[in-house]
Design a protein around this motif. Structure first.
Motif, PDB file in Angstrom:
ATOM      1  N   LEU A  33       0.638  -1.347   0.059  1.00 48.00           N
ATOM      2  CA  LEU A  33      -0.078   0.060   0.062  1.00 48.00           C
ATOM      3  C   LEU A  33       0.914   1.078  -0.071  1.00 48.00           C
ATOM      4  O   LEU A  33       0.610   2.341  -0.732  1.00 48.00           O
ATOM      5  CB  LEU A  33      -0.973  -0.009   1.076  1.00 48.00           C
ATOM      6  CG  LEU A  33      -2.231  -1.294   1.165  1.00 48.00           C
ATOM      7  CD1 LEU A  33      -2.709  -1.186   2.482  1.00 48.00           C
ATOM      8  CD2 LEU A  33      -3.154  -0.315   0.146  1.00 48.00           C
ATOM      9  N   VAL A  34       2.041   1.454   0.839  1.00 44.64           N
ATOM     10  CA  VAL A  34       2.784   2.385   0.794  1.00 44.64           C
ATOM     11  C   VAL A  34       3.522   2.479  -0.571  1.00 44.64           C
ATOM     12  O   VAL A  34       3.464   3.649  -1.071  1.00 44.64           O
ATOM     13  CB  VAL A  34       4.000   2.377   1.917  1.00 44.64           C
ATOM     14  CG1 VAL A  34       5.047   3.330   1.646  1.00 44.64           C
ATOM     15  CG2 VAL A  34       3.497   2.480   3.276  1.00 44.64           C
ATOM     16  N   ASP A  35       3.922   1.412  -1.070  1.00 47.59           N
ATOM     17  CA  ASP A  35       4.585   1.794  -2.596  1.00 47.59           C
ATOM     18  C   ASP A  35       3.435   1.951  -3.467  1.00 47.59           C
ATOM     19  O   ASP A  35       3.808   2.776  -4.377  1.00 47.59           O
ATOM     20  CB  ASP A  35       5.097   0.278  -3.041  1.00 47.59           C
ATOM     21  CG  ASP A  35       6.108   0.230  -4.074  1.00 47.59           C
ATOM     22  OD1 ASP A  35       6.393   1.267  -4.575  1.00 47.59           O
ATOM     23  OD2 ASP A  35       6.324  -0.981  -4.731  1.00 47.59           O
ATOM     24  N   LEU A  36       2.155   1.567  -3.383  1.00 45.42           N
ATOM     25  CA  LEU A  36       1.116   2.032  -4.316  1.00 45.42           C
ATOM     26  C   LEU A  36       1.057   3.402  -4.254  1.00 45.42           C
ATOM     27  O   LEU A  36       0.935   4.165  -5.223  1.00 45.42           O
ATOM     28  CB  LEU A  36      -0.184   1.333  -4.154  1.00 45.42           C
ATOM     29  CG  LEU A  36      -1.187   1.558  -4.935  1.00 45.42           C
ATOM     30  CD1 LEU A  36      -1.001   1.127  -6.352  1.00 45.42           C
ATOM     31  CD2 LEU A  36      -2.464   0.485  -4.375  1.00 45.42           C
ATOM     32  N   SER A  37       1.118   4.003  -3.077  1.00 38.95           N
ATOM     33  CA  SER A  37       0.931   5.591  -2.833  1.00 38.95           C
ATOM     34  C   SER A  37       2.120   6.033  -3.280  1.00 38.95           C
ATOM     35  O   SER A  37       1.503   7.183  -4.008  1.00 38.95           O
ATOM     36  CB  SER A  37       0.764   5.843  -1.212  1.00 38.95           C
ATOM     37  OG  SER A  37       1.711   5.695  -0.594  1.00 38.95           O
ATOM     38  N   LEU A  38       3.065   5.698  -3.356  1.00 37.99           N
ATOM     39  CA  LEU A  38       4.354   6.464  -3.925  1.00 37.99           C
ATOM     40  C   LEU A  38       4.271   6.173  -5.380  1.00 37.99           C
ATOM     41  O   LEU A  38       4.555   7.401  -6.250  1.00 37.99           O
ATOM     42  CB  LEU A  38       5.596   5.651  -3.381  1.00 37.99           C
ATOM     43  CG  LEU A  38       5.833   5.919  -1.883  1.00 37.99           C
ATOM     44  CD1 LEU A  38       7.071   4.999  -1.715  1.00 37.99           C
ATOM     45  CD2 LEU A  38       6.143   7.473  -1.590  1.00 37.99           C
ATOM     46  N   ILE A  39       3.738   5.288  -5.873  1.00 36.43           N
ATOM     47  CA  ILE A  39       3.618   5.031  -7.447  1.00 36.43           C
ATOM     48  C   ILE A  39       2.479   6.174  -7.728  1.00 36.43           C
ATOM     49  O   ILE A  39       2.678   6.817  -9.007  1.00 36.43           O
ATOM     50  CB  ILE A  39       3.340   3.766  -7.811  1.00 36.43           C
ATOM     51  CG1 ILE A  39       4.732   3.098  -7.592  1.00 36.43           C
ATOM     52  CG2 ILE A  39       2.905   3.657  -9.300  1.00 36.43           C
ATOM     53  CD1 ILE A  39       4.572   1.456  -7.717  1.00 36.43           C
ATOM     54  N   GLY A  40       1.370   6.184  -7.172  1.00 38.48           N
ATOM     55  CA  GLY A  40       0.421   7.089  -7.489  1.00 38.48           C
ATOM     56  C   GLY A  40       0.683   8.489  -7.545  1.00 38.48           C
ATOM     57  O   GLY A  40       0.526   9.147  -8.244  1.00 38.48           O
ATOM     58  N   LYS A  41       1.769   8.812  -6.349  1.00 38.74           N
ATOM     59  CA  LYS A  41       2.140  10.175  -6.340  1.00 38.74           C
ATOM     60  C   LYS A  41       3.121  10.687  -7.623  1.00 38.74           C
ATOM     61  O   LYS A  41       3.013  11.527  -8.123  1.00 38.74           O
ATOM     62  CB  LYS A  41       2.931  10.441  -5.185  1.00 38.74           C
ATOM     63  CG  LYS A  41       2.847  12.032  -4.448  1.00 38.74           C
ATOM     64  CD  LYS A  41       1.460  12.551  -4.600  1.00 38.74           C
ATOM     65  CE  LYS A  41       1.496  13.832  -4.012  1.00 38.74           C
ATOM     66  NZ  LYS A  41       0.104  14.419  -4.162  1.00 38.74           N
ATOM     67  N   GLN A  42       3.917   9.456  -7.924  1.00 38.33           N
ATOM     68  CA  GLN A  42       4.793   9.790  -9.123  1.00 38.33           C
ATOM     69  C   GLN A  42       3.864   9.860 -10.411  1.00 38.33           C
ATOM     70  O   GLN A  42       4.148  10.905 -11.035  1.00 38.33           O
ATOM     71  CB  GLN A  42       5.616   8.533  -9.325  1.00 38.33           C
ATOM     72  CG  GLN A  42       6.751   8.671 -10.419  1.00 38.33           C
ATOM     73  CD  GLN A  42       7.550   9.863 -10.514  1.00 38.33           C
ATOM     74  OE1 GLN A  42       8.092  10.226  -9.088  1.00 38.33           O
ATOM     75  NE2 GLN A  42       7.851  10.843 -11.478  1.00 38.33           N
ATOM     76  N   LEU A  43       2.846   9.164 -10.733  1.00 40.60           N
ATOM     77  CA  LEU A  43       2.131   9.416 -11.869  1.00 40.60           C
ATOM     78  C   LEU A  43       1.287  10.478 -11.462  1.00 40.60           C
ATOM     79  O   LEU A  43       0.885  11.175 -12.636  1.00 40.60           O
ATOM     80  CB  LEU A  43       1.139   7.916 -11.887  1.00 40.60           C
ATOM     81  CG  LEU A  43       1.756   6.778 -12.167  1.00 40.60           C
ATOM     82  CD1 LEU A  43       0.673   5.740 -11.916  1.00 40.60           C
ATOM     83  CD2 LEU A  43       2.246   6.858 -13.557  1.00 40.60           C
ATOM     84  N   HIS A  44       1.047  10.980 -10.612  1.00 39.49           N
ATOM     85  CA  HIS A  44       0.268  12.395  -9.988  1.00 39.49           C
ATOM     86  C   HIS A  44       1.023  13.430 -10.783  1.00 39.49           C
ATOM     87  O   HIS A  44       0.477  14.543 -11.376  1.00 39.49           O
ATOM     88  CB  HIS A  44      -0.126  12.497  -8.761  1.00 39.49           C
ATOM     89  CG  HIS A  44      -0.674  13.693  -8.345  1.00 39.49           C
ATOM     90  ND1 HIS A  44      -1.887  14.119  -8.163  1.00 39.49           N
ATOM     91  CD2 HIS A  44       0.245  14.764  -7.643  1.00 39.49           C
ATOM     92  CE1 HIS A  44      -1.675  15.511  -7.646  1.00 39.49           C
ATOM     93  NE2 HIS A  44      -0.604  15.885  -7.513  1.00 39.49           N
ATOM     94  N   TRP A  45       2.251  13.421 -10.650  1.00 42.05           N
ATOM     95  CA  TRP A  45       3.219  14.123 -10.957  1.00 42.05           C
ATOM     96  C   TRP A  45       3.499  14.310 -12.610  1.00 42.05           C
ATOM     97  O   TRP A  45       3.968  15.227 -13.186  1.00 42.05           O
ATOM     98  CB  TRP A  45       4.548  14.432 -10.458  1.00 42.05           C
ATOM     99  CG  TRP A  45       4.370  14.731  -8.858  1.00 42.05           C
ATOM    100  CD1 TRP A  45       3.593  15.632  -8.319  1.00 42.05           C
ATOM    101  CD2 TRP A  45       5.246  13.990  -7.880  1.00 42.05           C
ATOM    102  NE1 TRP A  45       3.809  15.508  -6.922  1.00 42.05           N
ATOM    103  CE2 TRP A  45       4.717  14.650  -6.680  1.00 42.05           C
ATOM    104  CE3 TRP A  45       6.155  13.069  -7.569  1.00 42.05           C
ATOM    105  CZ2 TRP A  45       5.106  14.271  -5.459  1.00 42.05           C
ATOM    106  CZ3 TRP A  45       6.598  12.566  -6.479  1.00 42.05           C
ATOM    107  CH2 TRP A  45       6.309  13.320  -5.388  1.00 42.05           C
ATOM    108  N   ALA A  46       3.334  13.068 -12.986  1.00 43.33           N
ATOM    109  CA  ALA A  46       3.871  12.751 -14.596  1.00 43.33           C
ATOM    110  C   ALA A  46       2.653  12.942 -15.512  1.00 43.33           C
ATOM    111  O   ALA A  46       2.894  13.043 -16.668  1.00 43.33           O
ATOM    112  CB  ALA A  46       4.444  11.366 -14.536  1.00 43.33           C
TER     113      ALA A  46
END
Length: 165
Positions: A33-46
């Motif tokens: 879940l933490v990794d998913l949140s980090l990936i989600g934030k990266q995609l949010h910026w991208a």
């Protein structure tokens, strides 16, 4: 006479080694879940493209949800007497999710990427939920809530996919 659980102030579980097994299942879910949140934030910026704004805002909502779910899962592990590791190195080592490129990504590709990862985390959380069912109904209930939230999100994301995504 006080039971071992009462004297240690830990929840009573029927099996002697169940606590550690369950805690590791919770740890794995928390890390994903933490990794998913980090990936989600990266995609949010991208994210770029015609659906930039709704996808950008949706990712913020999803990331917040995954962080909240990770916290609930981690706190259940702590209640069992286990301290989970949510540091970057532990997340990287413990999560099977593939990273995303740190580059501008079209909104349809962002939706596909995050949908695939939500499905992956949901499936593994469901497997863990089933594995611990007999050992600890409370921890199973925590994972049931995780699966319920992820499957709802998966449905909402899946509805945005088109043939080209």
């Amino acid at each position: 006479m006080a039971s071992a659980a009462t004297s240690s102030h830990l929840p009573a579980l029927a099996e002697p080694h169940a606590r550690e097994t369950i805690a590791h299942e919770l740890q794995s879910t928390m890390q994903e879940l933490v990794d998913l949140s980090l990936i989600g934030k990266q995609l949010h910026w991208a994210v770029v493209g015609h659906a930039f704004r709704p996808v950008h805002e949706q990712l913020d909502e999803l990331v917040a949800s995954w962080r909240d779910l990770a916290d609930v899962v981690a706190e259940r592990a702590v209640a069992l007497g286990y301290v989970p590791d949510g540091q970057a190195r532990a997340i990287e080592a413990g999560s099977p999710l593939s990273p995303v490129a740190a580059e501008a990504t079209e909104s349809h590709a962002v939706v596909r990427a995050i949908t695939d990862r939500v499905a992956q985390v949901s499936e593994t959380a469901r497997e863990r939920m089933d594995r611990i069912a007999e050992r600890d109904a409370v921890s199973q209930d925590v994972l049931t809530d995780v699966v319920r939230a992820l499957e709802h999100q998966q449905w909402m994301l899946r509805a945005q996919l088109s043939d080209r995504a």
